[in-house]
Design an enzyme around this catalytic site. Structure first.
Site, short mmCIF file in Angstrom:
data_model
loop_
_atom_site.label_atom_id
_atom_site.label_comp_id
_atom_site.label_asym_id
_atom_site.label_seq_id
_atom_site.Cartn_x
_atom_site.Cartn_y
_atom_site.Cartn_z
N ASP A 177 0.90 -1.14 0.00
CA ASP A 177 0.00 0.00 0.00
C ASP A 177 0.94 1.19 0.00
OD1 ASP A 177 -1.50 2.25 0.70
OD2 ASP A 177 -3.04 0.99 1.56
N HIS A 178 1.05 1.86 -1.15
CA HIS A 178 2.15 2.82 -1.25
C HIS A 178 1.98 4.00 -0.30
CE1 HIS A 178 -0.60 4.71 -4.15
NE2 HIS A 178 0.01 5.83 -3.85
N HIS A 240 -5.98 2.61 1.36
CA HIS A 240 -5.16 3.75 1.78
C HIS A 240 -5.71 4.46 3.03
CE1 HIS A 240 -3.28 2.95 -1.93
NE2 HIS A 240 -4.12 3.60 -2.71
#
Ligand code: NAD
Length: 484
Positions: A177-178, A240
């Protein structure tokens, strides 16, 4: 302040889908930046494995173009680019078939760290995992990195987890999950757990509410048909925003170690109350004179998919009982802004009188733009005229406080890839976390599907539908303005 580059061991990194959009825009430019600052070991190799007959030189030419397009001119020179290209190789592999696997295996070296990045559609994850084992490419120390979306509901996420678990241990699986790779997100933990100031106040007694906003100015044009099957809830909230919420709300882990952190995040997800219908607003952006509306962008004139969602969430535990978390995210909003706002309670009594102008403290953690934090504190307005108070920011914009070195801070992807090479899973999602997030999200989405109602319309360039403003107003609170 000089940012330190900590060397990593040499590695073979295979990128499945290495010729795709994500690889060209994010993964390869990120690796190039690590090369530029000297973090890439001389013997490190990056091998793209993708569909399509291409030789090494053609792949290098493709990456050269991508770097020119996606890396800022001041951060690259042709010499540097050529140096980086030397690390690259290419193998044509069919993820669903049997061709190319032996050739790919022949390119891997013994005794080096091996990582396989699955930058391909999730429908290929299981097939690749299986072939990595059957063709003898992966061993007990190898790591696999998987991209979002990790499922579209609990059932599909379970199937993906099961497909990977058949061939890899959880300790080898890195679910990206950047958002977790963003500097500010990690700073949220540093601020909370590295200072004595905040943690004693970090609870319902002192915090009135929390707001999490992820606002985008872009629409869904270009990837409309993909987005239409997903919507803001699946695309942003389940992953996110949920991660941001967990890091804000979690108990202090005993150590900054993968399972200690992930256990605490999981507890937050499990403590989330189910959301009631009146606490959710769905929106869809409308056509304006110069911009297409969602229905046109998605190429689905009957679409009920939301491009905006706002919600009031309650975390049912001792720390947060009575402090709501308001979250919102949407496309085509007024500005591109991602921010977490911690709104503290008013002081219990003002010795300066009700009209003195005292405001509640507020800590804002900005993910974009201008990564940083600011804490609003009350001071006396300068000059004579009695005790008038003003609130001023204690500004910790990284670019200001860290100077030019702030520009060298790695972006999310490059940091996360280096964590994979180091074998550090702290900033990656564990399988049970992803499943718990879907278990919470699924009933909300099912209720929408059953109701089959149009999302509330909102104008491009606005803050979203009126109903989202009302969600806060009815609690006598207001959203922080969306601005860049
Ligand atoms: P893309 O369509 O641009 O590229 C797909 C890549 O996969 C190509 O390199 C192609 O050759 C390869 N591929 C496809 N089928 C294959 C097969 N059978 N065998 C071997 N290789 C095969 O896709 P993308 O935009 O790069 O996205 C890749 C993944 O990352 C998707 O799951 C996507 O949802 C996810 N993702 C993309 C972005 C983005 O910004 N593009 C952001 C987040 C997540």
């Amino acid at each position: 302040m000089v940012s330190r580059v900590i060397p990593v061991e040499t590695f073979d990194l295979v990128i499945f889908g290495g010729t795709g959009d994500l690889a060209r825009r994010k993964i390869l430019p990120g690796l190039f930046r690590r090369f530029r600052v000297g973090q890439m070991p001389e013997e490190a190799r990056i091998i793209a494995a993708a569909r399509g007959d291409m030789d090494r030189a053609a792949f290098q030419a493709m990456v050269r173009d991508a770097l020119i397009e996606f890396v800022e001119p001041e951060a690259r020179s042709s010499e540097m680019i050529e140096g980086f290209l030397n690390h690259l190789d290419y193998a044509s592999v069919d993820a669903m078939g049997e061709s190319g696997w032996d050739t790919l295996r022949g390119k891997l070296r013994d005794g080096k760290i091996r990582a396989f990045y699955f930058s391909v559609a999730p429908s290929l994850f299981g097939a690749i995992a299986e072939r990595l084992k059957t063709y003898g490419l992966a061993n007990e120390d190898s790591r696999i990195v998987v991209e979002k979306p990790f499922g579209r509901d609990l059932e599909s996420a379970k199937i993906l987890n099961k497909g990977l678990a058949e061939y890899f241990d959880e300790s080898q699986i890195y679910r990206i999950d950047h958002y977790l790779g963003k500097e500010t997100v990690q700073n949220l933990m540093a601020v909370r757990f590295g200072n004595i100031l905040f943690e004693p106040l970090w609870n319902a007694q002192y915090i009135d509410h929390v707001q999490i906003t992820v606002a985008e100015t872009v629409g869904v044009g270009g990837r409309g048909s993909y987005y239409d099957k997903s919507g803001a809830m699946r695309d942003m909230v389940q992953n996110h925003i949920m991660q941001l919420l967990c890091l804000t709300a979690m108990e202090p882990p005993a150590r900054f170690e993968p399972d200690a952190v992930r256990d605490e995040k999981l507890k937050v997800i499990r403590a989330l109350d189910p959301v009631t219908v009146q606490d959710v607003v769905r929106g869809q952006y409308q056509e304006t004179s110069d911009l297409a509306g969602y229905l046109e962008d998605s190429e689905n004139p009957d679409s009920n998919t939301e491009s905006f969602v706002a919600m009031k969430l309650e975390i049912a535990n001792w720390r947060w009982q009575g402090t709501p978390f308001y979250i919102r995210t949407g496309k085509r909003l007024r500005a591109r802004m991602s921010e977490i706002v911690i709104r503290f309670r008013e002081i219990p009594h003002s010795i300066f009188g009700a009209d003195s102008g005292s405001k509640a403290n507020e800590l804002s953690i900005r993910l974009q733009p201008n990564e940083g934090m600011d804490l609003r504190v009350t001071i006396k307005e300068p000059g004579p005229g009695g005790m008038r108070l003003v609130d001023v920011p204690l500004d910790m914009t990284f670019a200001k406080v860290l100077g030019p070195d702030a520009d060298d801070v790695p972006d999310a992807y490059e940091r996360l890839i280096m964590d994979v090479i180091r074998g550090n899973q702290t900033l990656f999602m564990r399988g049970d976390e992803v499943e718990a997030a879907w278990a919470w999200t699924d009933p909300i989405i099912s209720a929408w599907e059953e109701a089959d109602k149009r999302p509330a319309p909102y104008d491009s360039g606005s803050s979203g539908p009126e109903e989202a403003l009302a969600l806060m107003h009815r609690d006598n609170r207001r959203w922080k303005e969306i601005r860049s």
